[in-house]
Motif scaffolding. Structure first.
Motif, mmCIF file in Angstrom:
data_model
loop_
_atom_site.group_PDB
_atom_site.id
_atom_site.type_symbol
_atom_site.label_atom_id
_atom_site.label_comp_id
_atom_site.label_asym_id
_atom_site.label_seq_id
_atom_site.Cartn_x
_atom_site.Cartn_y
_atom_site.Cartn_z
ATOM 1 N N ASP A 11 0.832 -1.206 0.000
ATOM 2 C CA ASP A 11 0.000 0.000 0.000
ATOM 3 C C ASP A 11 0.864 1.253 0.000
ATOM 4 N N PHE A 12 1.919 1.234 0.797
ATOM 5 C CA PHE A 12 2.815 2.388 0.889
ATOM 6 C C PHE A 12 3.473 2.666 -0.462
ATOM 7 N N CYS A 13 3.975 1.614 -1.097
ATOM 8 C CA CYS A 13 4.644 1.771 -2.396
ATOM 9 C C CYS A 13 3.676 2.277 -3.458
ATOM 10 N N LEU A 14 2.470 1.773 -3.433
ATOM 11 C CA LEU A 14 1.461 2.204 -4.391
ATOM 12 C C LEU A 14 1.126 3.679 -4.182
ATOM 13 N N ALA A 21 11.335 -2.917 -4.177
ATOM 14 C CA ALA A 21 12.770 -3.194 -4.040
ATOM 15 C C ALA A 21 13.495 -2.037 -3.350
ATOM 16 N N PHE A 22 13.029 -0.814 -3.567
ATOM 17 C CA PHE A 22 13.656 0.335 -2.913
ATOM 18 C C PHE A 22 13.481 0.247 -1.397
ATOM 19 N N ILE A 23 12.289 -0.073 -0.944
ATOM 20 C CA ILE A 23 12.033 -0.206 0.496
ATOM 21 C C ILE A 23 12.863 -1.358 1.051
ATOM 22 N N GLU A 24 12.949 -2.448 0.297
ATOM 23 C CA GLU A 24 13.772 -3.588 0.706
ATOM 24 C C GLU A 24 15.231 -3.188 0.856
ATOM 25 N N SER A 25 15.731 -2.392 -0.083
ATOM 26 C CA SER A 25 17.133 -1.973 -0.015
ATOM 27 C C SER A 25 17.373 -1.033 1.167
ATOM 28 N N LEU A 26 16.390 -0.213 1.512
ATOM 29 C CA LEU A 26 16.512 0.635 2.700
ATOM 30 C C LEU A 26 16.540 -0.231 3.967
ATOM 31 N N TYR A 27 15.734 -1.275 3.977
ATOM 32 C CA TYR A 27 15.717 -2.201 5.110
ATOM 33 C C TYR A 27 17.059 -2.929 5.230
ATOM 34 N N LYS A 50 10.330 9.160 8.709
ATOM 35 C CA LYS A 50 11.703 8.926 8.250
ATOM 36 C C LYS A 50 11.702 8.368 6.828
ATOM 37 N N LEU A 51 10.823 7.429 6.563
ATOM 38 C CA LEU A 51 10.766 6.802 5.248
ATOM 39 C C LEU A 51 10.369 7.811 4.172
ATOM 40 N N GLU A 52 9.464 8.708 4.482
ATOM 41 C CA GLU A 52 9.069 9.721 3.509
ATOM 42 C C GLU A 52 10.220 10.681 3.210
ATOM 43 N N LYS A 53 11.052 10.985 4.204
ATOM 44 C CA LYS A 53 12.238 11.808 3.962
ATOM 45 C C LYS A 53 13.217 11.077 3.045
ATOM 46 N N LEU A 54 13.381 9.788 3.268
ATOM 47 C CA LEU A 54 14.284 8.995 2.431
ATOM 48 C C LEU A 54 13.775 8.902 0.994
#
Length: 97
Positions: A11-14, A21-27, A50-54
């Motif tokens: 939902d967040f990615c959408l 994959a971007f969220i996975e790489s941040l994790y 924090k994630l929105e800033k990234l």
């Protein structure tokens, strides 16, 4: 942790138009925390800001390694500002005596 405090990564990615994959790489770079429940990955509510800033950095065409470096420097800067404020408070204490 309540599931009401969690947001599905899908939902967040959408919503933010970013790849999973971007969220996975941040994790993997230990920049964000995620929670796995019933084979679905969620983002804790306290990580959203924090994630929105990234994501904003990513949209400026900064790669994950660059985001990691910037995040590290911002964290150090915030810590130094907190230390300076603490030292100012201690100084005020001695000046008032």
């Amino acid at each position: 942790m309540k599931t009401a405090d969690l947001i599905s990564i899908n939902d967040f990615c959408l919503y933010h138009n970013v790849e999973y994959a971007f969220i996975e790489s941040l994790y993997e770079a230990d920049l964000v925390k995620v929670t796995l429940i019933n084979e679905t990955t969620y983002i804790p509510g306290e990580e959203l800001r924090k994630l929105e800033k990234l994501i904003n950095l990513y949209q400026l065409d900064i790669n994950v390694a660059g985001i990691e470096a910037i995040s590290h420097l911002l964290h150090r800067m915030e810590k130094m500002q907190n230390d300076m404020q603490s030292l100012k408070n201690k100084l005020r204490l001695y000046e008032s005596e």
